[in-house]
Design a protein around this motif. Structure first.
Motif, PDB file in Angstrom:
ATOM      1  N   GLY A 136       0.815  -1.209   0.000  1.00  0.00           N
ATOM      2  CA  GLY A 136       0.000   0.000   0.000  1.00  0.00           C
ATOM      3  C   GLY A 136       0.851   1.262   0.000  1.00  0.00           C
ATOM      4  N   GLY A 137       0.200   2.407   0.309  1.00  0.00           N
ATOM      5  CA  GLY A 137       0.916   3.689   0.292  1.00  0.00           C
ATOM      6  C   GLY A 137       1.999   3.735   1.360  1.00  0.00           C
ATOM      7  N   PRO A 138       3.177   4.236   1.031  1.00  0.00           N
ATOM      8  CA  PRO A 138       4.240   4.349   2.042  1.00  0.00           C
ATOM      9  C   PRO A 138       3.890   5.388   3.113  1.00  0.00           C
ATOM     10  N   CYS A 194       3.537  -2.596  -3.034  1.00  0.00           N
ATOM     11  CA  CYS A 194       2.706  -3.011  -4.169  1.00  0.00           C
ATOM     12  C   CYS A 194       1.251  -2.790  -3.775  1.00  0.00           C
ATOM     13  N   ARG A 195       0.396  -2.777  -4.766  1.00  0.00           N
ATOM     14  CA  ARG A 195      -1.049  -2.780  -4.485  1.00  0.00           C
ATOM     15  C   ARG A 195      -1.597  -3.978  -5.243  1.00  0.00           C
ATOM     16  N   TYR A 196      -1.573  -5.132  -4.579  1.00  0.00           N
ATOM     17  CA  TYR A 196      -1.941  -6.389  -5.246  1.00  0.00           C
ATOM     18  C   TYR A 196      -3.085  -7.050  -4.485  1.00  0.00           C
ATOM     19  N   LYS A 245      -0.642   0.164   9.313  1.00  0.00           N
ATOM     20  CA  LYS A 245       0.086   1.299   8.745  1.00  0.00           C
ATOM     21  C   LYS A 245      -0.826   2.017   7.772  1.00  0.00           C
ATOM     22  N   THR A 246      -1.095   3.245   7.964  1.00  0.00           N
ATOM     23  CA  THR A 246      -1.673   4.059   6.890  1.00  0.00           C
ATOM     24  C   THR A 246      -1.731   5.507   7.339  1.00  0.00           C
ATOM     25  N   ILE A 247      -1.276   6.388   6.464  1.00  0.00           N
ATOM     26  CA  ILE A 247      -1.398   7.815   6.797  1.00  0.00           C
ATOM     27  C   ILE A 247      -2.882   8.180   6.905  1.00  0.00           C
ATOM     28  N   ASP A 248      -3.739   7.441   6.202  1.00  0.00           N
ATOM     29  CA  ASP A 248      -5.171   7.789   6.171  1.00  0.00           C
ATOM     30  C   ASP A 248      -5.843   7.600   7.534  1.00  0.00           C
ATOM     31  N   ASN A 249      -5.223   6.805   8.413  1.00  0.00           N
ATOM     32  CA  ASN A 249      -5.747   6.559   9.773  1.00  0.00           C
ATOM     33  C   ASN A 249      -7.140   5.934   9.766  1.00  0.00           C
ATOM     34  N   ILE A 285      -5.363  17.697   0.651  1.00  0.00           N
ATOM     35  CA  ILE A 285      -4.723  16.711   1.529  1.00  0.00           C
ATOM     36  C   ILE A 285      -5.234  15.306   1.193  1.00  0.00           C
ATOM     37  N   MET A 286      -4.348  14.318   1.307  1.00  0.00           N
ATOM     38  CA  MET A 286      -4.731  12.915   1.031  1.00  0.00           C
ATOM     39  C   MET A 286      -5.690  12.368   2.097  1.00  0.00           C
ATOM     40  N   GLY A 287      -6.088  11.117   1.919  1.00  0.00           N
ATOM     41  CA  GLY A 287      -6.933  10.480   2.940  1.00  0.00           C
ATOM     42  C   GLY A 287      -8.086   9.675   2.394  1.00  0.00           C
ATOM     43  N   ARG A 288      -8.219   9.671   1.078  1.00  0.00           N
ATOM     44  CA  ARG A 288      -9.320   8.952   0.445  1.00  0.00           C
ATOM     45  C   ARG A 288     -10.665   9.328   1.047  1.00  0.00           C
ATOM     46  N   ASN A 289     -11.399   8.336   1.589  1.00  0.00           N
ATOM     47  CA  ASN A 289     -12.758   8.628   2.066  1.00  0.00           C
ATOM     48  C   ASN A 289     -12.809   9.044   3.528  1.00  0.00           C
ATOM     49  N   SER A 344     -10.075  17.863   1.767  1.00  0.00           N
ATOM     50  CA  SER A 344      -9.610  16.485   1.654  1.00  0.00           C
ATOM     51  C   SER A 344      -9.769  16.073   0.199  1.00  0.00           C
ATOM     52  N   GLU A 345      -8.836  15.270  -0.315  1.00  0.00           N
ATOM     53  CA  GLU A 345      -8.899  14.835  -1.725  1.00  0.00           C
ATOM     54  C   GLU A 345     -10.211  14.110  -2.020  1.00  0.00           C
ATOM     55  N   GLY A 346     -10.826  13.534  -0.967  1.00  0.00           N
ATOM     56  CA  GLY A 346     -11.999  12.685  -1.185  1.00  0.00           C
ATOM     57  C   GLY A 346     -13.333  13.375  -0.977  1.00  0.00           C
ATOM     58  N   LYS A 375     -10.582   4.896  -6.511  1.00  0.00           N
ATOM     59  CA  LYS A 375     -10.327   5.941  -7.501  1.00  0.00           C
ATOM     60  C   LYS A 375      -9.030   6.658  -7.148  1.00  0.00           C
ATOM     61  N   GLN A 376      -8.217   6.955  -8.131  1.00  0.00           N
ATOM     62  CA  GLN A 376      -6.965   7.699  -7.922  1.00  0.00           C
ATOM     63  C   GLN A 376      -7.343   9.174  -7.856  1.00  0.00           C
ATOM     64  N   MET A 377      -7.377   9.702  -6.633  1.00  0.00           N
ATOM     65  CA  MET A 377      -7.887  11.056  -6.453  1.00  0.00           C
ATOM     66  C   MET A 377      -6.794  12.090  -6.547  1.00  0.00           C
ATOM     67  N   GLN A 384       3.394  14.524   1.917  1.00  0.00           N
ATOM     68  CA  GLN A 384       2.801  14.317   3.246  1.00  0.00           C
ATOM     69  C   GLN A 384       3.021  12.906   3.783  1.00  0.00           C
ATOM     70  N   ARG A 385       3.409  11.973   2.941  1.00  0.00           N
ATOM     71  CA  ARG A 385       3.691  10.635   3.482  1.00  0.00           C
ATOM     72  C   ARG A 385       5.180  10.300   3.420  1.00  0.00           C
ATOM     73  N   SER A 386       5.983  11.178   2.776  1.00  0.00           N
ATOM     74  CA  SER A 386       7.410  10.867   2.659  1.00  0.00           C
ATOM     75  C   SER A 386       8.281  11.788   3.513  1.00  0.00           C
TER      76      SER A 386
HETATM   77  O1  F6P Z   1      -3.643   4.949   1.226  1.00  0.00           O
HETATM   78  C1  F6P Z   1      -2.714   5.931   1.388  1.00  0.00           C
HETATM   79  C2  F6P Z   1      -2.746   6.940   0.273  1.00  0.00           C
HETATM   80  O2  F6P Z   1      -1.630   7.744   0.462  1.00  0.00           O
HETATM   81  C3  F6P Z   1      -4.043   7.746   0.170  1.00  0.00           C
HETATM   82  O3  F6P Z   1      -4.128   8.794   1.066  1.00  0.00           O
HETATM   83  C4  F6P Z   1      -3.988   8.202  -1.262  1.00  0.00           C
HETATM   84  O4  F6P Z   1      -5.275   8.475  -1.781  1.00  0.00           O
HETATM   85  C5  F6P Z   1      -3.403   7.028  -1.941  1.00  0.00           C
HETATM   86  O5  F6P Z   1      -2.606   6.352  -0.992  1.00  0.00           O
HETATM   87  C6  F6P Z   1      -2.569   7.381  -3.132  1.00  0.00           C
HETATM   88  O6  F6P Z   1      -2.193   6.206  -3.734  1.00  0.00           O
HETATM   89  P1  F6P Z   1      -1.054   6.081  -4.853  1.00  0.00           P
HETATM   90  O7  F6P Z   1       0.254   6.214  -4.164  1.00  0.00           O
HETATM   91  O8  F6P Z   1      -1.253   4.690  -5.369  1.00  0.00           O
HETATM   92  O9  F6P Z   1      -1.310   7.164  -5.828  1.00  0.00           O
END
Ligand code: F6P
Length: 414
Positions: free
Chosen positions: A10-12, A77-79, A139-143, A187-191, A244-246, A270-272, A300-302
């Protein structure tokens, strides 16, 4: 312990490598002969790509460096594993590798989708009579993982976001008052709006904070947004709005989709991106306002230079606890964190660890409670601050070289 394997997926985040460090150190302490690292998660494993982590981590200095290295050192990876009832060939392949290398414990560090992998593998293992342990490390920045109080990775991201928004407000307030701009920070975070909400943490006696924060938990009201921006512009003062991106309209469409189609990943996410651009264009085209957009994007995640010490320590401990759980023959679980103290104005905070059934976690999302959103739907209440403030506290000093932070790299993953 027999041999173990660790993967990242998943996302770093800035803290995910601390979990690798914690799992490695504990597994060695408990007598594991080999601690393998999957290169690019399960996708790499299926290609036979994994390494003996002793090569890089037997030196304790490298373990310290790893804790300070952002992103997934082993590659990610996202598998999505197929359902075993539909196609069990990948499962056979994975268990052949585990048997061949005498691997009894499998640790996967990730978010909701990665926990889907742990769930499917542990179910397959149990139903096929294997004596192997599958443990998820959160692990996830999205919490947004359920059950656990919070997720490693969130605290460091939240600290970076609050710091950056504070600095952006400083910059904007210094601009020419005869030509003010509305800055929209995405800002990231999906939903889930946890990360966007973290921008509110910069409000203090030296910072007025964002003028508005829009979270995906509440349907986005475009008319209200336009009217509010108009109001702000009447004051002839610079303004800063966080989104929020979502964020989604009441009809279910993401705001970022209004400019065209967006791509979907293997998990159907969805790639937001670019919701801020959609809104800024509307403000300029319909109200003639000067705007600027800032997408914090992968920064924001690196960003490890502003890592939260609390977060990095907890991420390390989650790795340790996963190994302890496997050693106790637990399987099909994720490590969770529990907050033991009531929050007060001074934010005392103690976190303890446990494990929880993966079936209650995989593929579920935890959102910001709507009671923590202010009545005008543009801000956060004190409850959010009490929850989030302890998670961003403490600093991690990078190991500097030539004026810049040093990182540990694993060439096989590059
Ligand atoms: O799941 C963590 C995350 O950083 C989300 O906040 C963001 O929407 C998504 O990953 C971005 O994914 P990618 O790195 O695949 O574009």
């Amino acid at each position: 312990m027999n041999n173990v394997i660790i993967g990242q997926s998943g996302g770093p985040t800035a803290a995910i490598n601390a979990s690798v460090a914690g799992a490695y150190v504990k597994a060695k302490e408990l007598g594991a002969n080999k601690v393998f690292g999957m290169i690019h998660g399960i996708e790499g494993l299926l290609q036979g790509e994994f390494i003996d982590l002793d090569k890089y981590l037997s030196d304790p200095t490298n373990v310290e460096l790893l804790k300070r290295t952002p992103a997934s050192v082993l590659g990610t990876c996202r598998y999505k594993l197929p359902e075993a009832s539909v196609d069990n060939s990948v499962y056979k392949q994975i268990f052949e590798i585990l048997d061949k290398y005498n691997i009894d414990s499998f640790f996967y560090i990730g978010g909701n989708d990665s926990m889907d992998t742990i769930m499917k593998l542990s179910d397959y293992s149990s139903s096929h009579g294997y004596d192997k342990q599958f443990i998820g490390i959160p692990k996830t920045i999205d919490n947004d993982l359920p059950i656990t109080d919070h997720c490693p990775g969130f605290g460091s991201s939240a600290k970076y976001i609050a710091t950056s928004v504070k600095e952006l407000i400083r910059d904007n307030q210094a601009s020419d008052p005869r030509n003010p701009a509305i800055v929209i920070v995405e800002i990231m975070g999906r939903n889930a709006g946890w990360l966007a909400a973290a921008a509110s943490l910069c409000t203090s006696d030296d910072c007025s904070g964002p003028d508005a924060i829009y979270l995906p938990e509440i349907p986005f009201d475009m008319d209200d947004f336009m009217n509010y921006a108009k109001e702000l512009s009447k004051g002839h003062k610079p303004a800063l709005i966080v989104i929020s991106e979502g964020i989604k309209l009441a009809d279910g469409r993401y705001v970022c989709e209004l400019n065209g189609n967006v791509e979907t990943d293997t998990f159907g996410h969805k790639q937001m991106s670019a919701a801020s651009r959609v809104l800024a264009d509307k403000l300029t085209n319909e109200l003639g306002l000067r705007t600027r957009t800032v997408e914090l994007s992968t920064l924001q995640r690196s960003a490890a230079h502003t890592s939260s010490l609390t977060d990095v320590k907890e991420a390390y401990q989650c790795g340790v606890q996963a190994v302890i759980a496997a050693n106790e023959k637990k399987t099909g679980k994720m490590v969770i964190m529990k907050r033991m103290m009531e929050n007060t104005a001074d934010y005392p905070y103690i976190c303890v660890y446990d494990t929880y059934d993966i079936h209650a976690i995989a593929n579920f999302e935890k959102k910001v409670p709507v009671e923590w959103i202010t009545d005008n739907k543009r801000g956060l209440t004190q409850s959010f601050e009490h929850y989030a403030r302890p998670l961003i506290c403490g600093e991690v000093m990078p190991i500097m070289s030539g004026g810049l932070p040093r990182h540990l790299i694993i060439p096989e993953a590059l």
